[in-house]
Scaffold this motif. Structure first.
Motif, mmCIF file in Angstrom:
data_model
loop_
_atom_site.group_PDB
_atom_site.id
_atom_site.type_symbol
_atom_site.label_atom_id
_atom_site.label_comp_id
_atom_site.label_asym_id
_atom_site.label_seq_id
_atom_site.Cartn_x
_atom_site.Cartn_y
_atom_site.Cartn_z
ATOM 1 N N GLU A 113 1.055 -1.000 -0.080
ATOM 2 C CA GLU A 113 -0.083 0.026 -0.074
ATOM 3 C C GLU A 113 0.806 1.247 0.138
ATOM 4 O O GLU A 113 2.228 0.990 -0.093
ATOM 5 N N THR A 114 0.196 2.318 0.035
ATOM 6 C CA THR A 114 0.892 3.569 0.551
ATOM 7 C C THR A 114 0.555 4.152 1.877
ATOM 8 O O THR A 114 -0.310 3.714 2.304
ATOM 9 N N ALA A 115 1.484 4.987 2.302
ATOM 10 C CA ALA A 115 0.859 5.716 3.391
ATOM 11 C C ALA A 115 -0.554 6.223 3.552
ATOM 12 O O ALA A 115 -1.170 6.244 4.444
ATOM 13 N N PHE A 116 -0.695 6.955 2.417
ATOM 14 C CA PHE A 116 -1.816 7.488 2.383
ATOM 15 C C PHE A 116 -3.053 6.423 2.609
ATOM 16 O O PHE A 116 -4.148 6.784 2.943
ATOM 17 N N ASP A 117 -2.908 5.533 1.741
ATOM 18 C CA ASP A 117 -4.198 4.231 1.689
ATOM 19 C C ASP A 117 -4.238 3.932 3.191
ATOM 20 O O ASP A 117 -5.337 3.754 3.644
ATOM 21 N N ARG A 118 -3.052 3.598 3.956
ATOM 22 C CA ARG A 118 -3.106 3.330 5.201
ATOM 23 C C ARG A 118 -3.914 4.381 6.175
ATOM 24 O O ARG A 118 -4.617 3.931 6.928
ATOM 25 N N LEU A 119 -3.359 5.385 5.949
ATOM 26 C CA LEU A 119 -4.101 6.551 6.607
ATOM 27 C C LEU A 119 -5.358 6.546 6.841
ATOM 28 O O LEU A 119 -6.242 6.724 7.548
ATOM 29 N N ILE A 120 -6.149 6.632 5.425
ATOM 30 C CA ILE A 120 -7.503 6.715 5.261
ATOM 31 C C ILE A 120 -8.348 5.334 5.943
ATOM 32 O O ILE A 120 -9.465 5.383 6.206
ATOM 33 N N GLU A 121 -7.589 4.359 5.964
ATOM 34 C CA GLU A 121 -8.117 3.072 6.449
ATOM 35 C C GLU A 121 -8.031 3.353 8.056
ATOM 36 O O GLU A 121 -8.930 2.639 8.697
ATOM 37 N N GLU A 122 -7.203 4.179 8.746
ATOM 38 C CA GLU A 122 -7.135 4.036 9.931
ATOM 39 C C GLU A 122 -7.353 5.123 10.757
ATOM 40 O O GLU A 122 -7.564 5.057 11.972
ATOM 41 N N THR A 123 -7.794 6.468 10.018
ATOM 42 C CA THR A 123 -8.369 7.341 10.765
ATOM 43 C C THR A 123 -9.760 7.437 10.261
ATOM 44 O O THR A 123 -10.185 7.272 9.284
ATOM 45 N N THR A 124 -10.507 8.373 11.238
ATOM 46 C CA THR A 124 -11.747 8.680 11.108
ATOM 47 C C THR A 124 -11.974 9.874 10.415
ATOM 48 O O THR A 124 -13.280 10.350 10.128
ATOM 49 N N VAL A 125 -11.166 10.866 10.305
ATOM 50 C CA VAL A 125 -11.163 12.300 9.918
ATOM 51 C C VAL A 125 -11.507 12.250 8.401
ATOM 52 O O VAL A 125 -11.063 11.219 7.640
ATOM 53 N N GLY A 126 -11.881 13.146 7.901
ATOM 54 C CA GLY A 126 -12.226 13.499 6.629
ATOM 55 C C GLY A 126 -10.704 13.905 5.751
ATOM 56 O O GLY A 126 -9.855 14.049 6.479
ATOM 57 N N ILE A 127 -10.757 13.918 4.360
ATOM 58 C CA ILE A 127 -9.462 14.237 3.619
ATOM 59 C C ILE A 127 -9.866 15.257 2.715
ATOM 60 O O ILE A 127 -10.930 15.127 2.006
#
Length: 237
Positions: A132-146
């Motif tokens: 994956e990428t760090a971005f992909d992992r981030l959106i999986e692991e945080t609840t905040v919007g992007i």
């Protein structure tokens, strides 16, 4: 969808704020996105006088952490619907553990302010971590919007349309930015981003605000006006 300009684009323009807001409104934008919070009472007065809305505000994570109540009050004064963490450095995305810590930190910040919190990407969030990428992992692991920055995503080699599909319901504000084939910021409509496809994907994803940003315009006011002309040719509504 509404249109706005990120005021970072105009940071080198030295005109009076009230006049700048009037020029933004005359160009056809619905609002502005703030780059930081300064003199919120007077700024709100000038914003209202120009007939503009607030799309959001970029506020550093440290500023939110240091005074969440003060930031919340300033956002309320300006009528800001979304607060955006505009940047976190490479260390926050160095590996899986760092991304997990970053996700937790963003969730904690979200709970500290009384407005929905978004995170704004650059290119370094797309560093690979395993498959994956760090971005992909981030959106999986945080609840905040992007707040997806289309130009930086394109520069990182990602398809912004596909990303918007992934972020459906989580990208209320989108940075509509164009880049060259080499990934350098350029005027809207002068680069390689398929702007209409992005607008269509943003609408399908539930985006409320399309925010024009140019990171390094040679002539900021002219860039703002030219981008408004391009936006008028797109099926934004």
């Amino acid at each position: 969808m509404h249109t706005a300009i990120q005021l970072w684009t105009l940071r080198d323009h030295s005109g009076p704020q009230a006049e700048t807001f009037e020029r933004i409104a005359a160009a056809g934008y619905d609002g502005v996105e703030f780059a930081g919070l300064s003199d919120p009472v007077e700024t709100a007065r000038k914003l209202e006088a120009a007939g503009l809305l607030a799309a959001g505000a970029h506020v550093d994570a440290e500023a939110i952490r240091a005074d969440p109540a003060g930031v919340t009050d300033d956002l309320a004064t300006l009528g800001v619907p979304y607060v955006v963490v505009p940047y976190l450095d490479d260390d926050h995305f160095a590996d899986a553990a760092a991304v997990a810590e970053t996700a937790t930190m963003l969730d904690d910040l979200s709970g500290a302010v009384e407005k929905p919190l978004l995170y704004h990407n650059h290119t370094h969030e797309f560093v690979p971590i395993g498959t994956e990428t760090a971005f992909d992992r981030l959106i999986e692991e945080t609840t905040v919007g992007i707040e997806l920055d289309i130009g930086w995503a394109q520069a990182a080699g990602r398809d912004p349309v596909a990303l918007l599909e992934t972020l459906s319901g989580r990208a209320p504000v989108v940075h509509l930015k164009d880049v060259t084939a080499d990934g350098e910021p350029t005027g809207l409509g002068e680069g390689v981003v398929d702007l209409q496809a992005v607008v269509d994907a943003a609408r399908a994803a539930g985006t409320e605000w399309l925010v024009f940003e140019h990171d390094d315009p040679a002539a900021p006011i002219e860039a703002m006006a030219a981008a408004a002309d391009v936006l008028s040719t797109l099926a934004v509504e």
